[in-house]
Design a protein around this motif. Structure first.
Motif, PDB file in Angstrom:
ATOM      1  N   THR A 221     -22.548  75.994   4.837  1.00 53.64           N
ATOM      2  CA  THR A 221     -21.592  77.011   5.292  1.00 53.64           C
ATOM      3  C   THR A 221     -22.294  78.269   5.811  1.00 53.64           C
ATOM      4  N   VAL A 222     -23.607  78.377   5.600  1.00 46.46           N
ATOM      5  CA  VAL A 222     -24.371  79.561   6.023  1.00 46.46           C
ATOM      6  C   VAL A 222     -24.806  79.398   7.479  1.00 46.46           C
ATOM      7  N   GLU A 223     -24.521  80.404   8.296  1.00 45.30           N
ATOM      8  CA  GLU A 223     -24.957  80.405   9.690  1.00 45.30           C
ATOM      9  C   GLU A 223     -25.996  81.521   9.879  1.00 45.30           C
ATOM     10  N   ILE A 224     -27.085  81.190  10.573  1.00 48.92           N
ATOM     11  CA  ILE A 224     -28.151  82.161  10.812  1.00 48.92           C
ATOM     12  C   ILE A 224     -28.501  82.101  12.297  1.00 48.92           C
ATOM     13  N   TRP A 225     -28.078  83.113  13.061  1.00 49.01           N
ATOM     14  CA  TRP A 225     -28.209  83.100  14.512  1.00 49.01           C
ATOM     15  C   TRP A 225     -29.298  84.050  15.002  1.00 49.01           C
ATOM     16  N   LEU A 226     -30.133  83.544  15.895  1.00 48.93           N
ATOM     17  CA  LEU A 226     -31.157  84.353  16.567  1.00 48.93           C
ATOM     18  C   LEU A 226     -30.873  84.324  18.067  1.00 48.93           C
ATOM     19  N   PRO A 227     -30.375  85.415  18.653  1.00 49.65           N
ATOM     20  CA  PRO A 227     -30.211  85.454  20.104  1.00 49.65           C
ATOM     21  C   PRO A 227     -31.569  85.378  20.806  1.00 49.65           C
ATOM     22  N   ILE A 228     -31.654  84.515  21.826  1.00 48.37           N
ATOM     23  CA  ILE A 228     -32.911  84.383  22.586  1.00 48.37           C
ATOM     24  C   ILE A 228     -32.732  84.855  24.026  1.00 48.37           C
ATOM     25  N   SER A 229     -31.509  85.166  24.409  1.00 48.90           N
ATOM     26  CA  SER A 229     -31.211  85.726  25.722  1.00 48.90           C
ATOM     27  C   SER A 229     -29.810  86.315  25.646  1.00 48.90           C
ATOM     28  N   PRO A 230     -29.365  87.054  26.659  1.00 48.28           N
ATOM     29  CA  PRO A 230     -28.012  87.615  26.600  1.00 48.28           C
ATOM     30  C   PRO A 230     -26.915  86.565  26.463  1.00 48.28           C
ATOM     31  N   LYS A 231     -27.212  85.329  26.854  1.00 49.11           N
ATOM     32  CA  LYS A 231     -26.180  84.285  26.832  1.00 49.11           C
ATOM     33  C   LYS A 231     -26.420  83.177  25.813  1.00 49.11           C
ATOM     34  N   LEU A 232     -27.548  83.202  25.111  1.00 47.85           N
ATOM     35  CA  LEU A 232     -27.877  82.113  24.196  1.00 47.85           C
ATOM     36  C   LEU A 232     -28.315  82.632  22.825  1.00 47.85           C
ATOM     37  N   ALA A 233     -27.817  81.965  21.775  1.00 48.96           N
ATOM     38  CA  ALA A 233     -28.289  82.211  20.408  1.00 48.96           C
ATOM     39  C   ALA A 233     -28.516  80.858  19.748  1.00 48.96           C
ATOM     40  N   VAL A 234     -29.528  80.782  18.896  1.00 45.34           N
ATOM     41  CA  VAL A 234     -29.909  79.512  18.282  1.00 45.34           C
ATOM     42  C   VAL A 234     -29.830  79.640  16.767  1.00 45.34           C
ATOM     43  N   SER A 235     -29.375  78.558  16.128  1.00 44.59           N
ATOM     44  CA  SER A 235     -29.237  78.549  14.669  1.00 44.59           C
ATOM     45  C   SER A 235     -29.616  77.179  14.130  1.00 44.59           C
ATOM     46  N   PRO A 236     -30.212  77.128  12.922  1.00 47.26           N
ATOM     47  CA  PRO A 236     -30.353  75.832  12.261  1.00 47.26           C
ATOM     48  C   PRO A 236     -28.956  75.335  11.875  1.00 47.26           C
ATOM     49  N   GLY A 237     -28.654  74.106  12.201  1.00 49.93           N
ATOM     50  CA  GLY A 237     -27.313  73.609  11.891  1.00 49.93           C
ATOM     51  C   GLY A 237     -27.196  72.114  12.114  1.00 49.93           C
ATOM     52  N   TYR A 238     -26.163  71.536  11.548  1.00 45.24           N
ATOM     53  CA  TYR A 238     -25.871  70.110  11.668  1.00 45.24           C
ATOM     54  C   TYR A 238     -26.923  69.275  10.930  1.00 45.24           C
ATOM     55  N   ALA A 239     -26.919  67.964  11.186  1.00 46.28           N
ATOM     56  CA  ALA A 239     -27.805  67.054  10.462  1.00 46.28           C
ATOM     57  C   ALA A 239     -29.216  67.105  11.033  1.00 46.28           C
ATOM     58  N   LYS A 240     -30.177  66.740  10.222  1.00 47.16           N
ATOM     59  CA  LYS A 240     -31.571  66.739  10.636  1.00 47.16           C
ATOM     60  C   LYS A 240     -31.742  65.910  11.906  1.00 47.16           C
ATOM     61  N   GLY A 241     -32.438  66.483  12.888  1.00 46.75           N
ATOM     62  CA  GLY A 241     -32.683  65.779  14.132  1.00 46.75           C
ATOM     63  C   GLY A 241     -31.575  65.904  15.163  1.00 46.75           C
ATOM     64  N   GLU A 242     -30.442  66.485  14.770  1.00 49.48           N
ATOM     65  CA  GLU A 242     -29.317  66.615  15.692  1.00 49.48           C
ATOM     66  C   GLU A 242     -29.400  67.948  16.438  1.00 49.48           C
ATOM     67  N   GLU A 243     -29.067  67.916  17.720  1.00 48.40           N
ATOM     68  CA  GLU A 243     -29.020  69.121  18.537  1.00 48.40           C
ATOM     69  C   GLU A 243     -27.667  69.190  19.240  1.00 48.40           C
ATOM     70  N   ARG A 244     -27.075  70.381  19.235  1.00 47.78           N
ATOM     71  CA  ARG A 244     -25.784  70.541  19.906  1.00 47.78           C
ATOM     72  C   ARG A 244     -25.744  71.839  20.701  1.00 47.78           C
ATOM     73  N   LEU A 245     -25.256  71.733  21.919  1.00 46.81           N
ATOM     74  CA  LEU A 245     -24.963  72.907  22.738  1.00 46.81           C
ATOM     75  C   LEU A 245     -23.487  73.236  22.554  1.00 46.81           C
ATOM     76  N   ILE A 246     -23.202  74.494  22.171  1.00 41.70           N
ATOM     77  CA  ILE A 246     -21.833  74.901  21.873  1.00 41.70           C
ATOM     78  C   ILE A 246     -21.406  75.978  22.867  1.00 41.70           C
ATOM     79  N   PRO A 247     -20.676  75.614  23.913  1.00 41.35           N
ATOM     80  CA  PRO A 247     -20.181  76.626  24.852  1.00 41.35           C
ATOM     81  C   PRO A 247     -19.080  77.460  24.190  1.00 41.35           C
ATOM     82  N   THR A 248     -19.052  78.749  24.470  1.00 40.18           N
ATOM     83  CA  THR A 248     -18.001  79.591  23.892  1.00 40.18           C
ATOM     84  C   THR A 248     -17.597  80.717  24.835  1.00 40.18           C
ATOM     85  N   ARG A 249     -16.316  81.036  24.779  1.00 37.87           N
ATOM     86  CA  ARG A 249     -15.774  82.233  25.424  1.00 37.87           C
ATOM     87  C   ARG A 249     -15.084  83.105  24.379  1.00 37.87           C
TER      88      ARG A 249
END
Length: 283
Positions: A221-249
């Motif tokens: 349930t813990v989210e830890i976000w690191l913005p890497i650009s004005p439009k992108l932030a990255v967080s450890p999340g989901y299952a090991k080895g899984e990667e997801r791009l989450i578009p948001t408005r």
């Protein structure tokens, strides 16, 4: 060989990603709030003299950690470019094992290396008590301090040097527990698709979003976000080895992350002057 004396705790390669077309960032410093929001150059933002140099009794300074951190930043720059390129094409980056190890180390370092983080670390906040406890443990396990050693530990200059070196030691290059927790998770990439919304940079750049009683990074349930650009932030999340791009408005989600960073940071910066002004005046 000459080594840099000015150490950036937010790498310039990361700052440049947030800069406007003129290469500048608008910044606000809570310590000088009367100055308001001003444009500045990445070379002069998020920087302190000899921040990561070990200070010797002789007055010499050992920049080994800064050199190692610079190598981490250089490797991470390539990984961030890969994340950016993949996100621009609407997909996850598909990081290799080596790239993922680099990213996890960079994420950990950005979380733990800043002066604002130092000020929130209990052992450093309570440094005098920690030092006395360490002395007691040393004398119990090894030997009594000499008179000269006791006198030195009363010297404000010596105490300042010890505290500074403790901060440098606290950065290190990876906590076994934390880096394992990062490696046991996947990667979530939050992409802002609203043209008038951006992430900011902060002197405490990682936003940890957690409910009471849920603080450990391994908690799903813990989210830890690191913005890497004005439009992108990255967080450890989901299952090991899984990667997801989450578009948001979702303006509320974006604002929540920005406000979390602004609240815990002494300095905030970004390319959008109005956004920094807004965050400098918390609601």
């Amino acid at each position: 060989m000459s080594y840099p004396k000015r150490h950036h705790f937010i790498p310039q390669m990361l700052q440049r990603r947030f800069a406007n077309p003129n290469g500048q960032l608008y910044s606000f410093d809570k310590r000088r709030s009367e100055d308001g929001v001003n444009p500045g150059n990445p070379a002069n933002l998020f920087v302190e003299k000899h921040l990561y140099s070990i200070k010797r009794k002789s007055g010499d300074k050992d920049p080994e950690l800064e050199i190692r951190l610079s190598k981490v930043e250089g490797a991470a720059d390539s990984v961030i470019r890969k994340i950016e390129e993949a996100a621009a094409n609407g997909r996850a980056p598909e990081l290799s094992k080596e790239e993922r190890d680099i990213w996890d180390l960079f994420f950990y370092v950005q979380w733990k290396r800043t002066p604002d983080c130092f000020e929130s670390t209990k052992a450093l906040v309570e440094f005098d008590e920690t030092l006395q406890r360490s002395i007691g443990e040393f004398e119990h396990k090894s030997r009594l301090l000499t008179g000269a050693e006791r006198e030195e530990l009363k010297d404000p200059v010596a105490i300042s040097r010890l505290k500074h070196n403790a901060k440098v030691g606290a950065v290190g290059l990876g906590s076994g527990e934390v880096t394992k927790a990062l490696a046991d998770k996947g990667v979530a990439i939050l992409k802002i698709e609203a043209p008038n919304k951006n992430f900011i940079l902060g002197s405490y750049p990682v936003a940890k979003l957690a409910s009471p009683g849920h603080a450990h990074i391994s908690d799903p349930t813990v989210e830890i976000w690191l913005p890497i650009s004005p439009k992108l932030a990255v967080s450890p999340g989901y299952a090991k080895g899984e990667e997801r791009l989450i578009p948001t408005r979702n303006a509320k989600v974006i604002r929540y992350i920005n406000e979390a960073i602004a609240k815990q940071s002494t300095v905030i910066a970004g390319s959008n002057e109005k956004l920094i002004v807004s965050l400098s005046r918390p609601r």
